[in-house]
Write an enzyme that holds these catalytic residues in place. Structure first.
Site, mmCIF file in Angstrom:
data_model
loop_
_atom_site.group_PDB
_atom_site.id
_atom_site.type_symbol
_atom_site.label_atom_id
_atom_site.label_comp_id
_atom_site.label_asym_id
_atom_site.label_seq_id
_atom_site.Cartn_x
_atom_site.Cartn_y
_atom_site.Cartn_z
ATOM 1 N N HIS A 11 78.034 24.869 43.259
ATOM 2 C CA HIS A 11 77.256 25.879 42.554
ATOM 3 C C HIS A 11 77.098 27.139 43.404
ATOM 4 O O HIS A 11 77.310 28.250 42.939
ATOM 5 C CB HIS A 11 75.887 25.306 42.175
ATOM 6 C CG HIS A 11 75.045 26.260 41.404
ATOM 7 N ND1 HIS A 11 75.297 26.551 40.081
ATOM 8 C CD2 HIS A 11 73.992 27.008 41.766
ATOM 9 C CE1 HIS A 11 74.421 27.429 39.670
ATOM 10 N NE2 HIS A 11 73.615 27.734 40.676
ATOM 11 N N ASP A 64 75.104 29.158 15.505
ATOM 12 C CA ASP A 64 73.664 29.265 15.758
ATOM 13 C C ASP A 64 73.247 28.250 16.832
ATOM 14 O O ASP A 64 73.064 27.063 16.544
ATOM 15 C CB ASP A 64 72.939 28.989 14.425
ATOM 16 C CG ASP A 64 71.429 29.110 14.532
ATOM 17 O OD1 ASP A 64 70.902 29.078 15.653
ATOM 18 O OD2 ASP A 64 70.790 29.225 13.472
ATOM 19 N N GLU A 108 75.531 31.486 33.237
ATOM 20 C CA GLU A 108 75.272 30.699 34.459
ATOM 21 C C GLU A 108 76.563 30.467 35.239
ATOM 22 O O GLU A 108 77.551 29.966 34.681
ATOM 23 C CB GLU A 108 74.656 29.348 34.058
ATOM 24 C CG GLU A 108 74.227 28.521 35.251
ATOM 25 C CD GLU A 108 73.542 27.207 34.854
ATOM 26 O OE1 GLU A 108 72.928 27.158 33.761
ATOM 27 O OE2 GLU A 108 73.616 26.251 35.635
ATOM 28 N N LYS A 123 70.511 19.009 29.383
ATOM 29 C CA LYS A 123 70.662 20.455 29.591
ATOM 30 C C LYS A 123 72.077 20.744 30.080
ATOM 31 O O LYS A 123 72.719 21.706 29.666
ATOM 32 C CB LYS A 123 69.611 20.945 30.587
ATOM 33 C CG LYS A 123 69.528 22.439 30.755
ATOM 34 C CD LYS A 123 70.480 22.996 31.778
ATOM 35 C CE LYS A 123 70.278 24.482 31.986
ATOM 36 N NZ LYS A 123 71.264 25.080 32.882
#
Ligand code: MEV
Length: 447
Positions: free
Chosen positions: A398, A301, A89, A285
């Site tokens: 962004h 992991d 991202e 998130k």
């Protein structure tokens, strides 16, 4: 009777194919517009490396590259790190870097491991009554410990081993349903293989115990193993990271808000994420953007880390923010606590050359130091996201980072990229706007 139709998209024995055959079959049956080169393009430069990668997983047909970035200037517990981050991202690494730099002049990040206990569960059905557990537990525990002495001795040398065992009853599932809940220390390894091996050895020994033990009556000998597996819920393998500084030092240049206003808005944004699960999921998130990137870069992991983090976030009965913010005596304090079952030995940590490189970049931390680094990166990410959200909004930064992706999708040449980036300096970026500008550029309508 329905007619049996042979579906050409189905296959048996795909895993027996070699890689070239697998690719060929996919090209013929699903991807007619592709060629062998579309897979081969991503092949590792060296056959040895390719073999290592192919062996990580099954049915492999290609490699799937992800960008490997670095966020420098992270001061964590007084030590400076360049933090490796693997993430697709745009703007995540830039945000972590900018947050790291911001806090590097405000005391840096602090982090401490709260506890590092892992858990495993052995579920079984047993014909004995629950009240009999107290009298039998010692014998069971001794037998299980003896049966795994070889395996645990090696782990004990590395500071781990089996710490505690509990024999639980689950009448909600079935009157005969029991669980052995085992607590482990796994040193610097994530420990999944160690825990699962111990549990499966316990399972075999428990069956023998039911057959042989003189302490059991005949109607207590029926024992059926249901399953043995580690638990990825690791609330006692947790780390806390925090930053703190006087409000007056919390200026955000170019944001249009003063330090006190910024802190007030920031504190409210965190409070909203503690109250409202819809916001909390997005908030967390953002934290996981940073954490997963470090977890991936170091060969750990990320699915285990994600599952544990979200269970932890819901531990109070409602899903809530993993981070907290408070202002006391005009001092801003922002902290993140979460479980992180990470390893710096075993697994992919040495096998994947870039995981190995990442750990070298971090100067070969032990598992606890890596927990601190990942947590600090998560907190940095959360700080950067909220800083943008409560000041300029997220899209400005962004889209600036995303501009390169838009240009890639429009096949812009390097000179076109340079000119477009300079044109959009200080302007609102959108896919449509960039396309329009590029069209004009290509038609010679702008210089
Ligand atoms: C985007 O990947 C992450 C954010 O949505 C996190 C947040 O809203 O706090 C910006």
């Amino acid at each position: 009777m329905a007619e049996q139709v042979r579906d050409p998209h189905r296959i048996s024995g795909f895993s027996k194919f070699d890689k070239a055959q697998r690719r060929q079959w996919l090209l013929e049956h699903f991807l007619p517009e592709y060629g062998e080169d579309d897979f081969a393009f991503f092949e590792a430069g060296s056959p040895d490396l390719q073999e290592v990668l192919d062996n990580f997983s099954e049915n492999t047909v290609a490699n799937f590259p992800l960008p490997f970035g670095v966020a420098p200037n992270f001061i964590i517990n007084g030590k400076t790190y360049a933090v490796p981050m693997v993430i697709e991202e745009s703007s995540v690494v830039a945000a972590a870097s900018s947050s790291a730099k911001y806090w590097s002049t405000r005391g840096g990040f602090h982090a401490e491991v709260i506890a590092s206990e892992k858990l495993g569960q052995l579920h079984f059905r047993w014909s004995g009554r629950p009240e009999r557990r107290a009298a039998l537990f010692r014998e069971v525990e001794d037998r299980l410990q003896e049966a795994t002495a070889d395996i645990t001795a090696r782990m004990e040398k590395r500071g781990g081993g089996v710490r505690r065992m509990q024999w639980k009853h689950f009448p909600q599932v079935d009157p005969q349903c029991y669980q052995l809940l085992v607590s482990f220390g796994t040193g610097d390894s994530m420990g999944a293989n160690f825990i699962n091996t111990v549990l499966e050895t316990y399972a075999a020994e428990l069956e023998r115990w039911a057959e042989e033990s003189a302490a059991l009556s005949d109607d207590e000998r029926e024992l059926e193993i249901i399953m043995a597996i580690l638990s990825n819920h690791t609330p006692n393998c947790a780390v806390k990271a925090w930053v703190s500084c006087p409000i007056e030092d919390m200026n955000i240049p170019g944001s249009g808000v003063d330090a006190a206003d910024f802190v007030r808005r920031f504190e409210m944004a965190v409070a909203i994420a503690r109250e409202d699960p819809y916001r909390a999921v997005t908030h967390n998130k953002g934290i996981m953007n940073g954490i997963d990137a470090v977890v991936l870069a170091t060969g750990n992991d990320f699915r285990a880390v994600e599952a544990a983090a979200h269970a932890f976030a819901a531990a109070g009965g409602q899903y809530a923010s993993l981070s907290r913010c408070r202002v006391t005596d005009k001092v801003f304090h922002f902290e993140l606590t979460l479980p992180l079952a990470l390893g710096t030995v075993g697994g992919l940590t040495r096998l994947h050359p870039l995981a190995d490189l990442s750990l070298n970049l971090l100067e070969r931390p032990d598992a606890e130091e890596l927990m601190c680094i990942a947590a600090a990166t998560g907190l940095a990410q959360n700080f950067a996201a909220l800083r943008s959200l409560v000041t300029t909004g997220i899209q400005q930064g962004h889209m600036k980072m995303h501009l390169q992706n838009i240009l890639s999708s429009l096949q812009a040449s390097p000179p076109e990229r340079r000119q477009t980036v300079s044109f959009f300096e200080g302007r609102t970026i959108s896919h449509h706007g960039v396309r329009q500008y590029l069209d004009k550029l290509r038609e010679g309508k702008v210089k």
